[in-house]
Motif scaffolding. Structure first.
Motif, PDB file in Angstrom:
ATOM      1  N   ASP A  44       0.804  -1.216   0.000  1.00 41.42           N
ATOM      2  CA  ASP A  44       0.000   0.000   0.000  1.00 41.42           C
ATOM      3  C   ASP A  44       0.840   1.271   0.000  1.00 41.42           C
ATOM      4  N   SER A 107      -9.309   0.006   3.822  1.00 41.22           N
ATOM      5  CA  SER A 107      -9.191  -0.289   2.393  1.00 41.22           C
ATOM      6  C   SER A 107     -10.554  -0.278   1.710  1.00 41.22           C
ATOM      7  N   LEU A 171       1.251  -3.185 -10.363  1.00 38.22           N
ATOM      8  CA  LEU A 171      -0.118  -3.593 -10.044  1.00 38.22           C
ATOM      9  C   LEU A 171      -1.053  -2.394  -9.984  1.00 38.22           C
ATOM     10  N   PHE A 175      -4.362  -2.360 -12.374  1.00 37.42           N
ATOM     11  CA  PHE A 175      -5.734  -2.256 -11.878  1.00 37.42           C
ATOM     12  C   PHE A 175      -6.395  -0.979 -12.381  1.00 37.42           C
ATOM     13  N   TRP A 183      -9.842  -0.707  -7.309  1.00 37.01           N
ATOM     14  CA  TRP A 183      -9.299  -2.036  -7.047  1.00 37.01           C
ATOM     15  C   TRP A 183      -7.896  -1.973  -6.443  1.00 37.01           C
ATOM     16  N   TYR A 186      -9.384  -2.425  -3.114  1.00 33.80           N
ATOM     17  CA  TYR A 186     -10.180  -3.637  -2.930  1.00 33.80           C
ATOM     18  C   TYR A 186      -9.322  -4.906  -2.937  1.00 33.80           C
ATOM     19  N   ILE A 187      -8.198  -4.873  -3.630  1.00 31.94           N
ATOM     20  CA  ILE A 187      -7.354  -6.072  -3.719  1.00 31.94           C
ATOM     21  C   ILE A 187      -6.858  -6.509  -2.343  1.00 31.94           C
ATOM     22  N   ASN A 188      -6.819  -5.558  -1.398  1.00 34.72           N
ATOM     23  CA  ASN A 188      -6.378  -5.907  -0.042  1.00 34.72           C
ATOM     24  C   ASN A 188      -7.351  -6.848   0.667  1.00 34.72           C
TER      25      ASN A 188
END
Length: 688
Positions: A44, A107, A171, A175, A183, A186-188
């Motif tokens: 992050d 997140s 990444l 995304f 995202w 959201y990927i977290n």
């Protein structure tokens, strides 16, 4: 700050991990879950940068863009020491799960944010959890594995940071381009849920509490001072005039809070940042240089994607690829400089060279424009990263070398703390300069031009995507306004880096302690001031040295130190027999990486010298053999103690004595070490 003392003491005092370098399967699963938690926080810090231009286009608020990064950095920095000590008092497992939950809630809310103020607030919440993920994952390793193994597993956490520094921009761009910037947050969620489930079922650590007087007030005050100063730097001259009552009021408040912080820290039982450290010149200079490095690094990393995407017209995914030369330069130079210093003991050249090359890199970045080619940009990015890497590893190392044992942990986290604060300032001030310059230059570029209906400088600032729809006659001047506004911030940052270069010359190159080694990559790449105790810092260093030395040379050295003329393998066999009481040479060879012929030759020598005798097929020590084995073990303990230098004085603390004894037992009795020249293999079993 002694955040991990209890956990690591407990690891020494209890059986904990499997013997002989083996680690139970459940421990490996738990460490995997810890790595997932670390991955969340580390990713992050880097994944958001490539999404920022798109976020601004969607939510607006270009003038607040920097706070998307600053809010996270400030919250995680302020929370880190609290997480460490609360974990000691209330149990690290529950606290780690709590940190994950807070991070995941932040997140999810970030992904749902509808405007920039909401996103900034939710990023602060996310940072609050992120600080806990980093410090607690590192601390729990000390609860799970022995001192000897700890360095290896903490190296995995370093690898996670190294990987995320590369993967984050890629990444984030992927995304943003193929799904949505939302995202990026959201990927977290799925990763965090998996980590939570694994930790709940597989992580079993004893509940131990250590009483600490947590410096809540000091933590709050230092975070408040930093926030006030960043508000002055980021809002002064733009949202607030330099003579406005609001700005003057915040500046005065910052001074009052700073005075209050100094007063509180003088009386605090366990201060978050002991003021006595600033009486050490090396620490003070290193703290300022750390601030400069954080200022330059995160400021540049935040605005380079905007340059690549808006000015160069590169896709979000490819903007991450274009930033890789900077990351590779940083990783190469930080790794090389740390290893060179650890081996040679000479370090002063690196902070001087690093700050000098960083200044040069910023000046080169200032030369970029909308017509710059990929090769030129890559070369300039690489130079900039190279400079940062040359100085980042060494700063932590020289701070560790300058302080007493009792202050080792707090000085280590203190150096990283100033880099975190520098990062917050850099991002905020870069953002202010960029927004201010862009408004002026866009206004100048559009003056006298025939603009489409509804289009003006403010519209171009709020949504960079509008540039693509501009008439061909207008687009070059607008792109140039964006390019020069971004590169101007690098010009303004160059004098700050140059101050670091000047200060580096005043560092005094004290002789490096034998136990000071290159810090983990986490301490190089992480912005969070990872809080570990003095005990843990020495444990890490001695573990690194023991692993590096874990070969035939160990037994050659301790044999010579003890004053004996024995085969290295014979010394090894004697220590094995001493540990287990009796051993069968054939079984010893079967369960270790030592070839049978080497074990038999060693057994023959100890029998011929009267150091061991046979009882059936087993070897047992004679009285003389017990004396020799004892002196060999003592020689190894003395060699470890020598590495500690003046920390191993008459008043050495009990936990340090305990650590040396524990490591000595592991190093002198581990099948994983080879007293021969064959290939090292993992032992298949022990002699429990």
């Amino acid at each position: 700050m002694t955040g991990d003392v209890q956990g690591t003491d407990a690891a020494v005092a209890s059986p904990g991990p499997a013997p002989e370098g083996q680690v139970h399967g459940s421990v490996l699963v738990s460490i995997g879950a810890l790595l997932l938690g670390m991955l969340l926080a580390a990713l992050d810090q880097t994944i958001v940068s490539t999404a920022l231009p798109t976020i601004v286009s969607d939510l607006g608020g270009l003038e607040h863009l920097s706070w998307v990064v600053t809010a996270y950095l400030l919250a995680s920095t302020a929370a880190t020491p609290l997480w460490g000590k609360l974990g000691d008092q209330y149990g690290r497992k529950k606290l780690f799960q709590t940190a994950i939950v807070i991070f995941l809630i932040g997140s999810a809310l970030c992904g749902m944010a509808q405007n920039m103020p909401e996103l900034i607030a939710f990023r602060a919440l996310q940072g609050l959890g992120g600080g806990g993920l980093i410090v607690l994952s590192m601390a729990i390793v000390g609860d799970l594995v022995s001192p000897r193994e700890r360095g290896k597993y903490q190296g995995l956490f370093g690898a996670v940071f190294g990987a995320t520094s590369v993967l984050g921009p890629l990444l984030g761009g992927f995304f943003t381009e193929h799904l949505s910037w939302r995202w990026v947050f959201y990927i977290n969620l799925p990763v965090g849920v998996v980590a939570l489930a694994v930790i709940a079922t597989a992580l079993h650590i004893p509940r131990r509490s250590a009483q600490h007087v947590i410096d809540y007030l000091g933590t709050f005050l230092i975070a408040a001072v930093a926030t006030c100063l960043i508000l002055v730097a980021s809002l002064g001259g733009s949202t607030w005039g330099w003579t406005s009552p609001q700005l003057i009021g915040v500046a005065v408040l910052a001074v009052v809070l700073a005075v209050a912080f100094a007063a509180v820290e003088r009386r605090a039982a366990e201060p978050v940042l002991p003021l006595k450290l600033f009486h050490i010149r090396t620490f003070t200079l290193a703290a300022v240089i750390s601030f400069v490095v954080g200022f330059a690094m995160f400021g540049a990393m935040t605005y380079l994607p905007t340059f690549l995407q808006v000015v160069q017209g590169i896709s979000p995914t490819m903007s991450g690829v274009h930033m890789l030369p900077m990351v590779f330069g940083l990783l190469i130079s930080s790794t090389a400089s740390g290893q060179i210093v650890s081996r040679t003991g000479r370090w002063k050249v690196f902070p001087i060279a690093g700050t000098g090359v960083t200044t040069l890199g910023l000046l080169l970045l200032h030369q970029l424009d909308e017509n710059s080619g990929t090769a030129t940009m890559s070369a300039f990015f690489f130079v900039f990263g190279l400079g940062l890497g040359l100085v980042m590893q060494v700063l932590v190392l020289i701070v560790q070398n300058a302080v007493s044992y009792e202050d080792l942990g707090v000085a280590t986290s203190g150096a990283t703390f100033f880099r975190s604060i520098g990062a917050s300032f850099g991002v905020a001030i870069f953002g202010t300069i960029f927004a201010s310059r862009l408004g002026d230059k866009l206004t100048a570029a559009l003056r006298g031009q025939q603009l489409p209906a509804g289009l003006d400088a403010n519209a171009l600032k709020s949504d960079p995507k509008v540039i693509a729809g501009l008439p061909a006659s207008l687009r070059p001047s607008v792109l140039h306004a964006y390019a020069s506004s971004i590169t101007d911030v690098f010009l303004y940052a160059a004098p700050v880096a140059f101050v670091g270069f000047v200060l580096a010359w005043f560092l005094r190159e004290d002789r490096l302690r034998g136990s000071v080694t290159a810090p983990d990559v986490t301490q190089t790449l992480a912005s969070n001031p990872v809080e570990r105790s003095s005990y843990d810092e020495v444990c890490r260093a001695l573990s690194v040295l023991g692993t590096r030395e874990g070969r035939r040379e160990i037994y050659e050295k301790i044999t010579a130190r003890a004053g004996y003329d024995l085969l290295p393998a014979a010394s090894w066999v004697l220590l094995r027999v001493k540990k287990y009481g009796r051993v069968e040479p054939g079984v010893l060879a079967e369960r270790s990486p030592v070839p049978l012929n080497v074990v038999l030759a060693a057994a023959r020598q100890v029998e011929e010298r009267g150091l061991a005798t046979r009882e059936g097929v087993d070897l047992i020590l004679t009285d003389r053999g017990r004396e020799v084995a004892g002196r060999l073990a003592k020689a190894r303990e003395e060699s470890l103690a020598e590495l500690l230098g003046d920390w191993w004085g008459p008043d050495r603390p009990t936990d340090l004595v305990q650590l040396v004894e524990e490591l000595n037992a592991e190093l002198c009795g581990s099948d994983a070490e080879r007293p021969h020249d064959g290939e090292v293999k993992r032992p298949r079993g022990g002699f429990a």
